[in-house]
Write an enzyme that holds these catalytic residues in place. Sequence first.
Site, short mmCIF file in Angstrom:
data_model
loop_
_atom_site.label_atom_id
_atom_site.label_comp_id
_atom_site.label_asym_id
_atom_site.label_seq_id
_atom_site.Cartn_x
_atom_site.Cartn_y
_atom_site.Cartn_z
N GLU A 36 -36.85 13.93 -25.86
CA GLU A 36 -36.24 13.66 -27.18
C GLU A 36 -36.53 14.63 -28.48
O GLU A 36 -37.01 13.82 -29.49
CB GLU A 36 -36.51 12.07 -27.45
CG GLU A 36 -35.52 11.18 -26.48
CD GLU A 36 -35.31 9.77 -26.77
OE1 GLU A 36 -35.87 9.41 -28.10
OE2 GLU A 36 -34.70 9.02 -26.10
N GLU A 49 -33.78 8.23 -19.03
CA GLU A 49 -34.36 7.06 -19.42
C GLU A 49 -33.26 6.12 -19.31
O GLU A 49 -32.07 6.52 -19.85
CB GLU A 49 -34.91 6.91 -20.69
CG GLU A 49 -36.19 7.72 -20.95
CD GLU A 49 -36.93 7.53 -22.12
OE1 GLU A 49 -36.77 6.53 -23.17
OE2 GLU A 49 -37.63 8.40 -22.49
#
Length: 806
Positions: free
Chosen positions: A421, A498
Site C-alpha cells: 500500500e 489482503e
Amino acid sequence: MPRLLALFLLLLSAANTAFGAQPSARVTADFNKGWKFYLGDEAGAKESAFDDAAWRKLTLPHDWSIEGKFDEKNPAKPEGGGLPTGIGWYRKTFTLPATAGRNVFVEFDGVYKHSEVWLNGHSLGYRPNGYISFRYELTPYLRPAGQPNVLAVRVDNSAQPDSRWYTGSGIYRNVRLVTTHQVAVDEWGTFVSTPAVSAQAATVAAVTQLRNATGKPQTVTLQTVLLDASGKEIVRQLTTSVKLSGATTTVSQKLTLKNPQLWSVTKPYLYRVKTTVLTGRTIEDEYETPLGIRTCVFDSQKGFLLNGQPLRIQGVNQHHDLGALGAAFNVRAAERQLQILRAMGCNAIRMSHNPPAPQLLDLCDRMGFLVMDEAFDMWQKKKNGQDYHLDFKQWHQRDLEDQIRRDRNHPSVFIWSIGNEIREQFDSTGTRLARELTATVKRLDPTRPVTSALTEQEPAKNFISQANVLDVLSFNYKHADYPKLPTSFPGQHFLATEIAAAYETRGHYDLPSDSLRIWPKDGKTKLTTGNSDFTASSYDQAAPYWGATHEAAWWGVKNSPFISGAFVWSGFDYLGEPLPYPWPARSSYFGLIDLAGFPKDAYYLYQSEWTNQPVLHLLPHWNWRPGQTVDVWVYYSQADEVELFLNGKSLGTKKKGADDLHVMWRVPYVPGTLQAISRRAGKTVLTSTVKTAGPAAKIELTADRSQLQANGKDLSFVTVRVLDAAGNLVPDAANLVKFSVSGPGFIAGVDNGYQASMESFKAPERKTYNGMALAIIQTMEKGGAITLRADAEGPTSATVTLQSQP
Ligand code: GAL
C-alpha cells in the site's frame, strides 16, 4: 586432471567421514550468549575499557519493549503496541584463538533499529533498517589470540512513532560468529536455481561468488555437489583453474539431475547443494545451500500452478512478533504458529511487510509453505513521521539487494513484493520507483515474479501498475470490485494480498449475529464507540469499512477464478494496530488465531473451506440468560447436513445453501446440552457438543509438547483452562492464575489473548480470559524434569511435568 582431482576429493570426503573431519574451513558459531545489556544511552559504552559490570546479563535474541509496562503515553503509541522503545546498549566480551590467515565476521539477522556496532572501539557500521540482516568483518580490529575483545552495539529506537504495528526493540534475532579462510564463498554468495524442470530431469544452475581477501591472485577449484535429503551424493560439477584476481569472482556451473523429487506444499522435498572451494588439496571453504526443485507459474486463465498443477493460494498475513515473546525470535514459537496455520489448511504466508527472520524461511522450506517475501511498507512517502521513509533514499537499494541475496535460495519464496500500500501509487513517482525496484530484484533473481500490494483498482489512477513491470498485480480488500479486474488489466495475473480484516475477540459473542458492525464506518470516523469492554464479536460480523467479514471476503475470492488465491488479514493477532478501539486496546483483532495462539471461530470457517478433512465447529458457548435468544452457528464440511439438538430435542436439520459458509439456528436459551451432528448420506460424520458450565472448580493444564530439548531455546506452550466440576470450560472465567516452575525451566511469557489486557507478558501470573490463558515454558541448558504449577483462588490447582533432554 579434473578426473584425478575428483578421485582425490572423493577419497578425502570418505576419509573425513571415516576418521572424523579435520577442523572445518568455515566455522559458524552461535554468538547469542554472554551479552550485557543496558537500557538507556551511555556515552563511552563503545570503548572496550568501559565498565559494564553493573549491566544486566542476557542471552539473545532479546526485545526490551516486551518487558516494559503498557502506557498510552509511550511514544510508540497504542498503534505501536503502547510499550516503551528508547535507546539500549549491548556489549559482549570474547576471546578467540589465533586467527592468522582467517577472516572473522559477525552476522546479525536483525536489530530494531538504527544500530551501530563497534569492535574494540572501532565503528564497524551503522544500519537503520530494523528488519534487514547484515554482517561486519571483525578481522582488522581483533586483539591477539586469548586477549579480550569487546563488541558493542547501540540500538536507537527512540524516534517515534515509526510503525503502524509493534516492532520490538533490540537485537531481537540471532547473532553468529563466522570464521573463514581468506578465500571463501562470499556473504550470501551462492545462487542456486532450476532453469529447466521436467519429470525426467532438472537443470540446476549454481552461481557462486568467491571472495579473495589475500590481496594476491589465487587459483582455486570449485566443486559443487548435489545431495539428496538423506545426504547422498547425486551429481557433482568441478570447475578447475578458477582465477581469483579481484576481491570477488563469480563462477557459473550447471548440473543435471535425473528424475528429480519435486518440492511442494504437501511434500516439501529438500536437496542440498554443497559448495567446496579448494586451493590445491586444501579445502578453503565448504558451504551449504538448500535446494527445492519446483516450478511456479502464474497463468491468466488457470491461476497459480505449482509443478504444473493448479494450486489455490490459501494464505495468511503474518507480522513478525510472537505474542508474549514480543519480537524476540524463537524457532519453536515460529514453528508452532506454522503448525496451527497448517492445521487450518493454510499453504502460504505473506511476510507483511518486511523481511522475516531467516530461520522462519527455513521452516517454510521444510514444512511446505509458499512465501511472499515483502520488502517495504513505505517508500519515500511516510506512513508515520519517524518511519523508514527517512532512510529510504539512502538505503533502499542496499536493503533490497541484501534481502534478495539472502532469501533467493529458499524454495518457499515464490514471489517478491516490493511494497505494501505504497503512497506513491497515486503519483508518477510510483511509476519510476516501481521500475527501479523491480529492476533491482530481477537483476539479482530473474527466476521469480515481482508484485506489490496495491489498493487502487482503476488503472488510470494507479501509477505503480502503470509502470508495467509487475508480473502479478496484487490487491488489498475491495472484493466487490474483483469482477472488473480482468477487463481493467487484460491478460494480467492477480493475487488478493489482503482480505477480510474482520475483528474478533476469542470467546466473545454479540447478538443478534446477523447485524453487521462496520467499525469505523467510513474514512472520516476515526475510532468507534463499539463494545465498552473493547471486545469484538466472534460471530464474524465486525470489520472496518475497507474490509469485510471473512465469509464475504472469501466468497469474493472463490467467485473469482482469475485470482490465484488470497492472504487473509491476518493469521495471528499481533501486537499494535488495535483497530477499531482506542486505549487500553493494544493488540490487533484481525487474527484468525488470538495472540496466545488459541483459534477463534473463523479459523474453522477456513478449515472447512481449505482442507479435505471433515469439520464440524459449533458456536457459541452455552452459558446465557434464560429466555435470551441465541444464534447457534455451525461451520461444517464433508457432510450433507447438520442436525442440532438441545437437551436431546431436535431443533431441525440444516444445509448450507449455494452462497452459505455456515448454518444457523435461532434458539431460545435454556441451559443444558447443545449438540450438532453432521451427516453424509444419512451416516454420522462428526458430533460436537457444548454444555452449560457450572461454577469454576478446577484448573486444567495441557502442554503442546512434553519432551523438550535442554538447549536453552526449546519451548512448551501450556494451555490453561478453567473447568467446572464436570470438566466443561467455564466460558467467562476470569481467574488470576499464579504460576511457579521447578526444575531446569522458566516462564518465557504468559498471555490470555485479550486485546485490552494491561497485564505484563513476563509476569508469573495471568488472569484467564474467557476461561483460558497460556504459559510458555523455556528450557535451560540443563536436562531434567520441569514442573509447572498453577494456583488460583477457588478452583483447585494443577501441575504438568515436562521432560527436558540434554
Ligand atoms: C491494510 C494494511 C495492513 C493493515 C490492514 C488492517 O491496509 O496493509 O498493514 O494495516 O490494513 O486492516
